[in-house]
Design a protein around this motif. Structure first.
Motif, PDB file in Angstrom:
ATOM      1  N   SER A 121       0.845  -1.112   0.068  1.00 11.96           N
ATOM      2  CA  SER A 121       0.068  -0.142   0.058  1.00 11.96           C
ATOM      3  C   SER A 121       0.954   1.340  -0.053  1.00 11.96           C
ATOM      4  O   SER A 121       0.618   2.256  -0.860  1.00 11.96           O
ATOM      5  N   SER A 122       1.790   1.370   0.921  1.00  8.42           N
ATOM      6  CA  SER A 122       2.731   2.616   1.050  1.00  8.42           C
ATOM      7  C   SER A 122       3.643   2.710  -0.324  1.00  8.42           C
ATOM      8  O   SER A 122       3.579   3.819  -0.582  1.00  8.42           O
ATOM      9  N   ILE A 123       4.103   1.633  -0.991  1.00  9.13           N
ATOM     10  CA  ILE A 123       4.643   1.533  -2.229  1.00  9.13           C
ATOM     11  C   ILE A 123       3.781   2.251  -3.293  1.00  9.13           C
ATOM     12  O   ILE A 123       4.295   3.034  -3.993  1.00  9.13           O
ATOM     13  N   ASN A 124       2.629   1.732  -3.330  1.00 12.84           N
ATOM     14  CA  ASN A 124       1.735   2.332  -4.210  1.00 12.84           C
ATOM     15  C   ASN A 124       1.458   3.495  -4.101  1.00 12.84           C
ATOM     16  O   ASN A 124       1.165   4.483  -5.257  1.00 12.84           O
ATOM     17  N   LYS A 125       1.558   4.309  -2.927  1.00 12.44           N
ATOM     18  CA  LYS A 125       1.547   5.659  -2.755  1.00 12.44           C
ATOM     19  C   LYS A 125       2.671   6.471  -3.070  1.00 12.44           C
ATOM     20  O   LYS A 125       2.680   7.622  -2.952  1.00 12.44           O
ATOM     21  N   GLY A 126       3.738   5.918  -3.402  1.00 12.27           N
ATOM     22  CA  GLY A 126       4.954   6.528  -3.789  1.00 12.27           C
ATOM     23  C   GLY A 126       5.967   6.659  -2.751  1.00 12.27           C
ATOM     24  O   GLY A 126       7.131   7.399  -2.907  1.00 12.27           O
ATOM     25  N   THR A 167      -6.265 -14.537  -7.550  1.00 11.60           N
ATOM     26  CA  THR A 167      -5.108 -14.070  -7.447  1.00 11.60           C
ATOM     27  C   THR A 167      -5.082 -12.403  -7.700  1.00 11.60           C
ATOM     28  O   THR A 167      -5.982 -11.859  -8.080  1.00 11.60           O
ATOM     29  N   SER A 168      -3.663 -11.952  -7.350  1.00 11.38           N
ATOM     30  CA  SER A 168      -3.940 -10.332  -7.528  1.00 11.38           C
ATOM     31  C   SER A 168      -2.648 -10.196  -8.415  1.00 11.38           C
ATOM     32  O   SER A 168      -1.470 -10.939  -8.259  1.00 11.38           O
ATOM     33  N   ASP A 169      -2.738  -9.086  -9.202  1.00  6.45           N
ATOM     34  CA  ASP A 169      -1.786  -8.302  -9.918  1.00  6.45           C
ATOM     35  C   ASP A 169      -0.962  -7.336  -9.169  1.00  6.45           C
ATOM     36  O   ASP A 169       0.019  -6.721  -9.737  1.00  6.45           O
ATOM     37  N   LYS A 170      -1.253  -7.094  -7.900  1.00  2.00           N
ATOM     38  CA  LYS A 170      -0.899  -5.827  -7.332  1.00  2.00           C
ATOM     39  C   LYS A 170       0.240  -6.411  -6.279  1.00  2.00           C
ATOM     40  O   LYS A 170       0.706  -5.463  -5.435  1.00  2.00           O
ATOM     41  N   ARG A 171       0.498  -7.663  -6.118  1.00  2.00           N
ATOM     42  CA  ARG A 171       1.230  -8.179  -5.045  1.00  2.00           C
ATOM     43  C   ARG A 171       1.895  -9.350  -5.463  1.00  2.00           C
ATOM     44  O   ARG A 171       1.153  -9.999  -6.192  1.00  2.00           O
ATOM     45  N   THR A 172       2.813 -10.106  -4.704  1.00  3.65           N
ATOM     46  CA  THR A 172       3.300 -11.257  -4.732  1.00  3.65           C
ATOM     47  C   THR A 172       2.407 -12.314  -4.355  1.00  3.65           C
ATOM     48  O   THR A 172       1.639 -12.262  -3.188  1.00  3.65           O
ATOM     49  N   ASN A 173       1.871 -13.241  -4.976  1.00  2.91           N
ATOM     50  CA  ASN A 173       0.713 -14.255  -4.789  1.00  2.91           C
ATOM     51  C   ASN A 173       1.432 -15.375  -3.905  1.00  2.91           C
ATOM     52  O   ASN A 173       2.583 -15.615  -3.766  1.00  2.91           O
ATOM     53  N   LEU A 174       0.212 -16.151  -3.336  1.00  2.00           N
ATOM     54  CA  LEU A 174       0.721 -17.311  -2.459  1.00  2.00           C
ATOM     55  C   LEU A 174       1.823 -18.213  -2.847  1.00  2.00           C
ATOM     56  O   LEU A 174       2.691 -18.826  -2.076  1.00  2.00           O
ATOM     57  N   GLU A 193     -17.533 -11.036  -4.516  1.00  2.00           N
ATOM     58  CA  GLU A 193     -17.372  -9.606  -4.150  1.00  2.00           C
ATOM     59  C   GLU A 193     -16.446  -8.996  -2.961  1.00  2.00           C
ATOM     60  O   GLU A 193     -15.674  -8.309  -3.070  1.00  2.00           O
ATOM     61  N   ALA A 194     -16.512  -9.963  -1.978  1.00  2.00           N
ATOM     62  CA  ALA A 194     -15.798  -9.702  -0.842  1.00  2.00           C
ATOM     63  C   ALA A 194     -14.344  -9.952  -1.063  1.00  2.00           C
ATOM     64  O   ALA A 194     -13.478  -9.094  -0.845  1.00  2.00           O
ATOM     65  N   GLN A 195     -14.066 -11.047  -1.693  1.00  2.00           N
ATOM     66  CA  GLN A 195     -12.622 -11.563  -2.117  1.00  2.00           C
ATOM     67  C   GLN A 195     -11.880 -10.404  -3.046  1.00  2.00           C
ATOM     68  O   GLN A 195     -10.686 -10.503  -2.912  1.00  2.00           O
ATOM     69  N   LYS A 196     -12.618 -10.027  -3.993  1.00  2.00           N
ATOM     70  CA  LYS A 196     -12.260  -8.764  -4.649  1.00  2.00           C
ATOM     71  C   LYS A 196     -11.660  -7.567  -3.916  1.00  2.00           C
ATOM     72  O   LYS A 196     -10.651  -6.986  -3.945  1.00  2.00           O
ATOM     73  N   MET A 197     -12.533  -7.199  -2.788  1.00  2.00           N
ATOM     74  CA  MET A 197     -12.035  -6.210  -1.882  1.00  2.00           C
ATOM     75  C   MET A 197     -10.882  -6.556  -1.061  1.00  2.00           C
ATOM     76  O   MET A 197     -10.105  -5.610  -1.015  1.00  2.00           O
ATOM     77  N   VAL A 198     -10.645  -7.901  -0.889  1.00  2.00           N
ATOM     78  CA  VAL A 198      -9.363  -8.450  -0.219  1.00  2.00           C
ATOM     79  C   VAL A 198      -8.154  -8.122  -1.044  1.00  2.00           C
ATOM     80  O   VAL A 198      -7.135  -7.733  -0.450  1.00  2.00           O
ATOM     81  N   ALA A 199      -8.328  -8.541  -2.207  1.00  2.00           N
ATOM     82  CA  ALA A 199      -7.182  -8.516  -2.932  1.00  2.00           C
ATOM     83  C   ALA A 199      -6.933  -6.937  -3.381  1.00  2.00           C
ATOM     84  O   ALA A 199      -5.839  -6.650  -3.444  1.00  2.00           O
ATOM     85  N   ASP A 200      -8.026  -5.841  -3.276  1.00  2.00           N
ATOM     86  CA  ASP A 200      -7.595  -4.717  -3.743  1.00  2.00           C
ATOM     87  C   ASP A 200      -7.126  -4.170  -2.509  1.00  2.00           C
ATOM     88  O   ASP A 200      -6.461  -3.092  -2.673  1.00  2.00           O
ATOM     89  N   ALA A 201      -7.035  -4.653  -1.300  1.00  2.00           N
ATOM     90  CA  ALA A 201      -6.396  -4.065  -0.107  1.00  2.00           C
ATOM     91  C   ALA A 201      -5.200  -4.809   0.121  1.00  2.00           C
ATOM     92  O   ALA A 201      -4.484  -4.558   1.126  1.00  2.00           O
TER      93      ALA A 201
END
Length: 359
Positions: A258-263, A323-330, A305-313
């Motif tokens: 999250s912090s990296i995404n904020k710069g 899975t997510s393209d925003k972070r390293t996956n399991l 719906e809820a699991q998409k929110m989890v991945a977005d966080a």
């Protein structure tokens, strides 16, 4: 003549009588027809009512949920559940330690229906104390392997892992293993979250000492190298973000992403010898005042719906199909072999020991 007139009158009356009888309908036939029509209309009306509306009508009132950070995720989940079911969500948000303290204070008068912690071992402790209700979530078959216990009382709806987070303005490149961070070149540069406040850090240390041969020696090496404990996860990350410290050991990964995404000038990696992936257990209390709503909330946590929110966080999804393209996956995170029963036995003592040797 008179006889003729009388005969005509009698014939006329007879015709009128027959005509009247031909136009009348028995009252029982009329009521039967109207009754059948009424039943058909009633049946049609009932069959067209949407099943989803009937299901929604089954839930009402509120559900009380205790949940750790990230706060924005908790708020989004609560709003979406209310929108979906009409059930109001009352929340308490805090660290794992704060949530456990609140539960203890409310023991004589239980308030919470669902509890989510950032520590699987603390969830196991609640199970051992007989506090949890058994339940099989709707999407049970999609939950990651090992993220639901055999008694169906802990449901890992998301997870975090801890890694090494570093300030790239102080340490441009870093790929040291856990024990290497005791090297003199990192003297007084290293920090760690308080494991007695951070459930994720506590479980990591428990995994380190039970899943490796030299875990306690590694901890002592950090302490000898000037390891500091700035506070819980947020305070510890802040110390590295501001440059007060260069390296955060056992930093919670979703905070870093999250912090990296904020710069922020940060980077994160998972040491090659492995880390602890910590499922975040959602649990239904046996004392839940709103049991049906509690079960519905757990079902919702595993919905698309809820699991998409989890991945977005920036958290790891509780479902193996997401899975997510925003972070390293399991699948790409090296892991220490974990024995949660052994970890649960030593977690609190190990956390206290780390704090003791860093003073």
């Amino acid at each position: 003549m008179k006889k003729t007139i009388v005969s005509l009158l009698l014939a006329f009356c007879l015709c009128l009588s027959l005509a009247a009888c031909g136009n009348s309908t028995p009252s029982n036939e009329t009521s039967g027809s109207e009754s059948a029509q009424s039943q058909e209309e009633t049946s049609t009306s009932e069959s067209t009512e949407p099943a989803s509306e009937e299901s929604k009508a089954e839930l009402s009132g509120k559900v009380t949920v205790y949940m750790p950070s990230p706060a924005k995720l908790a708020d989004k989940l609560a709003a979406a559940f209310t929108e979906k079911t009409g059930v109001e969500v009352e929340q308490f948000q805090g660290t794992t330690g704060e949530i456990l303290a609140r539960l203890e204070a409310e023991k004589a008068n239980p308030v919470a229906d669902v509890v989510v912690l950032a520590s699987w071992s603390d969830g196991l402790t609640m199970k051992a104390d007989g506090q949890l209700e058994s339940y099989s979530p709707v999407e049970k078959d999609k939950i990651n392997e090992g993220w639901i216990d055999s008694d169906n009382t802990l449901f890992g709806y998301s997870a975090s892992a801890v890694g090494v987070i570093y300030n790239t303005e102080i340490v441009p490149e870093l790929n040291a293993d856990w024990k290497d961070l005791a090297d003199a070149k990192y003297k007084d540069m290293i920090a760690i979250p308080d494991p007695e406040k951070s459930g994720a850090c506590k479980d990591f240390l428990a995994g380190l000492v039970t899943g490796t041969d030299d875990g306690e020696a590694v901890m002592q090496g950090w302490a000898n190298n000037g390891l500091t404990v700035p506070g819980a996860n947020k305070a510890a990350l802040e110390a590295v973000t501001t440059g007060e410290k260069g390296i955060l050991i056992a930093g919670v990964d979703y905070n870093a992403y999250s912090s990296i995404n904020k710069g922020e000038p940060l980077n994160i990696y998972y040491p090659a010898s492995g880390t602890v992936v910590n499922p975040r257990p959602a649990m239904i209390l046996k004392t839940a005042p709103n049991m049906d709503n509690a079960k519905a909330f757990v079902d919702f946590l595993f919905s698309d719906e809820a699991q998409k929110m989890v991945a977005d966080a920036y958290l790891l999804s509780g479902r193996k199909d997401i899975t997510s393209d925003k972070r390293t996956n399991l699948a790409d995170i090296p892991q220490i072999k974990t024995d949660w029963s052994k970890m649960m036995d030593v977690a609190s003592d190990t956390a206290a020991k780390l704090n003791s040797i860093t003073k």
